[in-house]
Design a protein around this motif. Structure first.
Motif, short mmCIF file in Angstrom:
data_model
loop_
_atom_site.label_atom_id
_atom_site.label_comp_id
_atom_site.label_asym_id
_atom_site.label_seq_id
_atom_site.Cartn_x
_atom_site.Cartn_y
_atom_site.Cartn_z
N VAL A 166 0.84 -1.20 0.00
CA VAL A 166 0.00 0.00 0.00
C VAL A 166 0.87 1.25 0.00
CG1 VAL A 166 -1.69 1.34 1.33
CG2 VAL A 166 -1.95 -1.15 1.09
N LEU A 167 1.91 1.28 0.84
CA LEU A 167 2.78 2.45 0.92
C LEU A 167 3.52 2.69 -0.40
CD1 LEU A 167 4.22 1.95 4.51
CD2 LEU A 167 2.66 3.76 3.77
N ARG A 168 3.97 1.63 -1.03
CA ARG A 168 4.67 1.79 -2.30
C ARG A 168 3.70 2.27 -3.39
NH1 ARG A 168 9.81 -0.69 -1.90
NH2 ARG A 168 9.97 -2.08 -0.11
N SER A 198 -2.31 16.73 -3.00
CA SER A 198 -3.73 17.05 -2.80
C SER A 198 -4.48 15.86 -2.23
CB SER A 198 -4.35 17.49 -4.13
OG SER A 198 -5.73 17.76 -3.96
N LEU A 199 -4.20 14.67 -2.76
CA LEU A 199 -4.85 13.45 -2.25
C LEU A 199 -4.40 13.17 -0.82
CD1 LEU A 199 -4.70 10.97 -5.28
CD2 LEU A 199 -6.70 12.08 -4.34
N PHE A 200 -3.09 13.29 -0.57
CA PHE A 200 -2.58 12.98 0.76
C PHE A 200 -3.15 13.93 1.80
CE2 PHE A 200 1.57 11.16 -1.22
CZ PHE A 200 0.83 10.10 -1.72
N THR A 201 -3.33 15.20 1.41
CA THR A 201 -3.90 16.17 2.34
C THR A 201 -5.37 15.85 2.62
OG1 THR A 201 -2.40 17.87 1.51
CG2 THR A 201 -4.34 18.62 2.74
N ALA A 202 -6.09 15.50 1.57
CA ALA A 202 -7.52 15.22 1.72
C ALA A 202 -7.76 14.04 2.64
CB ALA A 202 -8.16 14.98 0.36
N VAL A 215 -2.98 11.52 4.96
CA VAL A 215 -2.05 10.40 4.82
C VAL A 215 -0.87 10.56 5.77
CG1 VAL A 215 -0.45 9.25 3.25
CG2 VAL A 215 -2.71 9.93 2.45
N ILE A 216 -0.36 11.78 5.91
CA ILE A 216 0.82 11.99 6.74
C ILE A 216 0.54 11.60 8.19
CG2 ILE A 216 2.52 13.68 7.50
CD1 ILE A 216 2.60 12.93 4.52
N HIS A 217 -0.67 11.82 8.65
CA HIS A 217 -1.02 11.43 10.03
C HIS A 217 -0.93 9.91 10.17
CE1 HIS A 217 -2.97 11.34 13.92
NE2 HIS A 217 -3.89 10.52 13.45
N THR A 218 -1.43 9.19 9.18
CA THR A 218 -1.34 7.72 9.22
C THR A 218 0.11 7.26 9.21
OG1 THR A 218 -3.46 7.52 8.08
CG2 THR A 218 -2.02 5.59 8.07
N ILE A 219 0.94 7.88 8.36
CA ILE A 219 2.35 7.51 8.30
C ILE A 219 3.03 7.81 9.62
CG2 ILE A 219 4.54 7.95 7.12
CD1 ILE A 219 2.48 6.49 5.44
N SER A 220 2.68 8.95 10.24
CA SER A 220 3.27 9.30 11.53
C SER A 220 2.96 8.24 12.58
CB SER A 220 2.74 10.67 11.98
OG SER A 220 3.22 10.99 13.27
N ARG A 221 1.74 7.76 12.57
CA ARG A 221 1.37 6.70 13.53
C ARG A 221 2.13 5.41 13.25
NH1 ARG A 221 -4.74 5.69 13.58
NH2 ARG A 221 -4.15 4.45 15.39
N LEU A 222 2.34 5.10 11.97
CA LEU A 222 3.09 3.90 11.64
C LEU A 222 4.54 4.01 12.09
CD1 LEU A 222 1.78 3.17 8.02
CD2 LEU A 222 1.26 1.88 10.09
N VAL A 223 5.13 5.18 11.89
CA VAL A 223 6.52 5.39 12.32
C VAL A 223 6.62 5.27 13.83
CG1 VAL A 223 8.38 7.09 12.49
CG2 VAL A 223 7.12 6.83 10.34
N GLY A 232 8.93 -0.07 3.29
CA GLY A 232 7.79 0.60 2.66
C GLY A 232 7.61 2.01 3.20
N ILE A 233 7.75 2.17 4.52
CA ILE A 233 7.63 3.49 5.14
C ILE A 233 8.76 4.40 4.68
CG2 ILE A 233 7.68 4.74 7.34
CD1 ILE A 233 6.41 2.27 8.63
N LEU A 234 10.00 3.87 4.68
CA LEU A 234 11.15 4.68 4.27
C LEU A 234 11.06 5.08 2.80
CD1 LEU A 234 14.03 2.80 6.14
CD2 LEU A 234 12.87 4.91 6.81
N ASP A 235 10.62 4.16 1.97
CA ASP A 235 10.47 4.50 0.55
C ASP A 235 9.46 5.62 0.37
OD1 ASP A 235 12.32 2.65 -0.21
OD2 ASP A 235 10.87 1.14 -0.85
N PHE A 236 8.35 5.53 1.09
CA PHE A 236 7.32 6.55 0.97
C PHE A 236 7.87 7.92 1.40
CE2 PHE A 236 3.91 9.11 2.81
CZ PHE A 236 3.01 9.15 1.76
N LEU A 237 8.57 7.93 2.54
CA LEU A 237 9.12 9.19 3.03
C LEU A 237 10.17 9.76 2.09
CD1 LEU A 237 9.41 8.39 6.85
CD2 LEU A 237 7.70 9.80 5.72
#
Length: 471
Positions: free
Chosen positions: A295-297, A312-316, A319-327, A361-366
């Protein structure tokens, strides 16, 4: 009910779906001592004779023998079998008005085995209009799930090489009906359909979006159902991962092939696909690391295709909040973080840092969404670019990867041509032979042999590599 994992362990079988009712004695003529090609030729004659006599029971017996022969025969021994002859007669059997339901099931199973087992049988199958026949049979309201699965099995085998023919046969609305119209015992059929759609999506062209967009809300529902599913074993988890990975591949192919199409990102967003994917990787859901990484990739692919629309999609969807929780979850040192126990008593890995795919997956996304440092601030750094594997398909439908250097050359030219919305070809040399790879139809042509093979690009990057301008 079937689970998503059923397809992974599914093998062809020649057991009866219904209790056998044979009114004409049938005696097998297949003898191990005979050359397999002779056996096949004999069975083809028997099938034609049985069809001419209109004996459905006899045709069932012959079709079952054909399935047996193709299952036990090695690929090399089947190379000389008349694939076109078998498909021609079997397609005619499918067009008959039959009384015994299992006749069409075995005939379609035999066609699927011909395509899978006999090298280079695809052109023969397509020349006898097997794709329109499959689509027409799938559209019949009387088609059973058992027969439908055999039809979908053959369509899936053809989908990588003949995606354009499948699209031109207007198969997508029919596949959509099957996705939405099944009741119980539907998981295995769903996976076949999703796999077929993912393969077809790898060869989309500009203008194809209306053909596939109606599938998006249905796939979003399947993603949600998979995320909410109570997984009772590691095998079932593998099945869910397989289904999610195929949906992610389809989305990545859509963006890769149709990235410049107006309305694509809006369609992906409005149909709930992004929201559904994010919900399945929420830290509270406990998805597998493989699932989360896919999913992250896929989100990274969306951003790479269009950073403006990606942001625009990530803001809507926050997404960053979800990634922050995963980290936060990954960096936790708590020994109590674990996946729920399963009925097979196989514990999951308690700490996510032990699962490389999840962290990568998280690192690639970031690494994709964060601004890159100027090259001159690094020492001989070059540029980090995503590595996409390029593969070619052999006579037995196996995909083999090109060498890394060749993959990078193909990818670099593909990216340049895709940016100009004018996909053409690139010349390569592999194993000492020259080939031309056509990006529009995703085919490889040998310059000396003239042999044409399908090529495949993995739209989801496996890792990142250093790329210098002089390379």
């Amino acid at each position: 009910s079937y689970s998503f994992c059923t397809l992974l362990s599914h093998t062809h079988t020649h057991t009866h779906i219904y209790p056998p009712v044979i009114d004409v004695p049938y005696i097998s003529t297949v003898k191990p001592s005979q050359p397999m090609q002779d056996d096949a030729a004999g069975l083809l004659k028997q099938l034609a004779a049985a069809k001419a006599s209109k004996s459905e029971h006899l045709m069932v017996g012959v079709c079952e023998e054909i399935c047996t022969l193709l299952c036990i025969g090695s690929e090399e021994h089947l190379r000389g079998v008349d694939a076109g002859g078998f498909v021609k007669v079997l397609v005619e059997v499918l067009g008959m008005q039959t009384v015994i339901p299992e006749l069409k099931v075995f005939a379609m199973r035999a066609i699927a085995l011909v395509i899978d087992s006999i090298p280079r049988s695809g052109p023969a199958a397509v020349s006898h209009d097997v794709i329109p026949v499959i689509v027409q049979q799938l559209s019949e309201p009387t088609t059973s799930v058992q027969y439908g699965e055999e039809l979908l099995k053959a369509l899936e085998s053809l989908s990588l090489d003949y995606s354009r023919e499948i699209l031109d046969a207007d198969a997508m609305p029919i596949l959509l009906n099957w996705l939405t119209g099944l009741g119980e015992n539907k998981d295995r059929v769903h996976v076949r359909i999703i796999s077929t759609i993912a393969n077809v999506s790898s060869r989309l062209r500009h203008g194809d979006l209306p053909k596939v967009e109606p599938l998006l809300p249905v796939l979003a529902c399947i993603i949600t159902a998979a995320g909410e599913r109570k997984v009772e074993s590691n095998v079932e988890r593998d099945g869910v991962d397989f289904a999610i990975s195929k949906i992610c591949l389809m989305i990545a192919h859509l963006v890769d092939r149709l990235g410049n199409t107006e309305g694509l990102f809006e369609g992906i967003s409005s149909h709930g696909v992004i929201q559904a994917l994010l919900e399945t990787i929420d830290p509270g859901v406990h998805p597998s690391p493989v699932h989360r990484s896919f999913v992250l990739r896929t989100l990274s692919v969306l951003y790479t295709a269009s950073p403006r629309q990606g942001i625009s999609l990530f803001t809507a969807y926050n997404v960053i909040h979800t990634i922050s929780r995963l980290v936060t979850q990954c960096s936790s040192t708590s020994k109590h973080a674990s996946f729920p126990p399963t009925q097979d008593d196989t514990p999951h890995t308690p700490h996510l840092f032990k699962e490389e795919s999840s962290v990568s997956g998280i690192l690639d996304f970031l690494s994709v969404i964060l601004p890159a440092l100027p090259v001159n601030t690094l020492v001989d750094a070059g540029t980090l670019v995503p590595f996409h594997a390029w593969m070619w398909e052999d006579d037995y439908h196996n995909l083999s990867a090109f060498e890394d250097a060749i993959c990078q050359k193909i990818e670099a030219e593909y990216a340049r041509q895709r940016a100009s919305s004018n996909l053409r070809s690139v010349d390569i040399v592999a194993a000492g032979r020259s080939y031309s790879v056509n990006f529009a139809d995703m085919k490889q042509r040998g310059k000396s042999t003239k042999v044409v093979r399908a090529v495949y690009r993995d739209p989801i990057p496996s890792h990142y590599v250093k790329w210098k301008e002089e390379d």
